[in-house]
Design an enzyme around this catalytic site. Structure first.
Site, PDB file in Angstrom:
ATOM      1  N   ALA A 154      -3.812  -3.296  -0.114  1.00  0.00           N
ATOM      2  CA  ALA A 154      -4.893  -2.571   0.562  1.00  0.00           C
ATOM      3  C   ALA A 154      -4.413  -1.808   1.792  1.00  0.00           C
ATOM      4  O   ALA A 154      -5.201  -1.101   2.421  1.00  0.00           O
ATOM      5  CB  ALA A 154      -6.004  -3.544   0.962  1.00  0.00           C
ATOM      6  N   ASP A 155      -3.136  -1.920   2.137  1.00  0.00           N
ATOM      7  CA  ASP A 155      -2.610  -1.267   3.325  1.00  0.00           C
ATOM      8  C   ASP A 155      -2.542   0.246   3.109  1.00  0.00           C
ATOM      9  O   ASP A 155      -1.899   0.727   2.169  1.00  0.00           O
ATOM     10  CB  ASP A 155      -1.210  -1.815   3.635  1.00  0.00           C
ATOM     11  CG  ASP A 155      -0.693  -1.353   4.969  1.00  0.00           C
ATOM     12  OD1 ASP A 155      -0.839  -2.087   5.950  1.00  0.00           O
ATOM     13  OD2 ASP A 155      -0.139  -0.228   5.027  1.00  0.00           O
TER      14      ASP A 155
END
Length: 205
Positions: A154-155
C-alpha cells in the site's frame, strides 16, 4: 550514506529473476542502510511516519523525544495534549500512540512475542491496535524484525517506483503490487528496499 551490503546477495538473485530489476540495479546500486527499532518505541515511530515524509517523521520524533526523554508506554500516557501537539503529532496520532501504550500496558499487545511469530501472526497481532493497519505491520516486519519476504504493497512511493520500473500506464493497486512482486519471493523485502531506493534515485514524482 552507507550502502547496505546485506542486500547485495538478494538483489543479485532478484536481478537474475527480473530483467527490470537487473537494469535498474546497475543504474542505482545498493540501497543505503536503514533500520527501525523494534518494540513500543519502533511502533510509535511508525505511527508518526504514516502519511508524512521521512524528514517530517524524523523531526516529529525528535521533538517527541525532547518532550518525554524516552518513548515508553508510561511516558506517552503521562504527556498531555499540549506536549503531544508541541511535538507535532496530529490528534489522530495522539490517540493512536496513547491507545498503543494502553494496549501494551494492559497486555493486549505482547510485543516481546513478535520475533518468534510467523509473519502472518505478527500482522494479526499488531493490527488489533487502533491506528495500526497492514502497511504499518508490514513495515514493522521489514525494518524492525528484518523479515526477508515482505512487500508493503500500500506504500505510495513503492507503487510509483513499480509503475516506473515496469513501464505501467498507471499506479498499481495494492493487489497488483502483490501480484507484480510474486515472482520476487523469497526476496520481496530486498525488492521493496530497492524500490524505495529507486524512487529517490530516479527522481520519480
Amino acid at each position: 550514506m552507507i550502502a547496505d551490503e546485506s542486500l547485495r546477495a538478494p538483489l543479485e538473485a532478484l536481478s537474475k529473476q527480473d530483467t527490470d530489476i537487473a537494469k535498474a540495479y546497475l543504474e542505482c546500486g545498493l540501497p543505503p542502510t536503514r533500520s527501525q527499532d523494534a518494540g513500543f518505541n519502533g511502533l510509535v515511530g511508525m505511527i508518526i511516519s504514516q502519511q508524512v515524509s521521512v524528514q517530517s517523521a524524523k523531526a516529529i520524533l525528535g521533538r517527541l523525544l525532547t518532550q518525554v526523554g524516552e518513548i515508553t508506554p508510561e511516558n506517552i500516557l503521562a504527556l498531555d495534549d499540549e506536549g503531544m501537539k508541541a511535538a507535532g503529532l496530529s490528534r489522530p496520532k495522539q490517540r493512536y500512540a496513547r491507545g498503543l501504550a494502553e494496549d501494551v500496558l494492559a497486555g493486549r499487545l505482547q510485543l516481546g512475542r513478535l520475533p518468534d511469530m510467523p509473519d502472518d501472526d505478527v500482522i494479526d497481532h499488531l493490527i488489533q491496535a487502533k491506528g495500526i493497519g497492514r502497511w504499518t505491520c508490514e513495515v514493522y516486519l521489514l525494518f524492525a524484525l528484518k523479515r526477508p519476504d515482505v512487500m508493503p504493497a500500500a506504500d505510495l512511493a513503492l507503487q510509483e517506483a513499480m509503475r516506473h520500473l515496469k513501464g505501467l500506464g498507471g499506479r498499481p493497486t495494492s493487489k497488483e503490487m502483490y501480484e507484480l512482486s510474486e515472482n520476487w519471493r523469497p526476496y520481496r523485502s530486498a525488492g521493496a528496499r530497492f524500490l524505495w531506493h529507486y524512487y529517490r534515485h530516479a527522481g520519480i514524482a
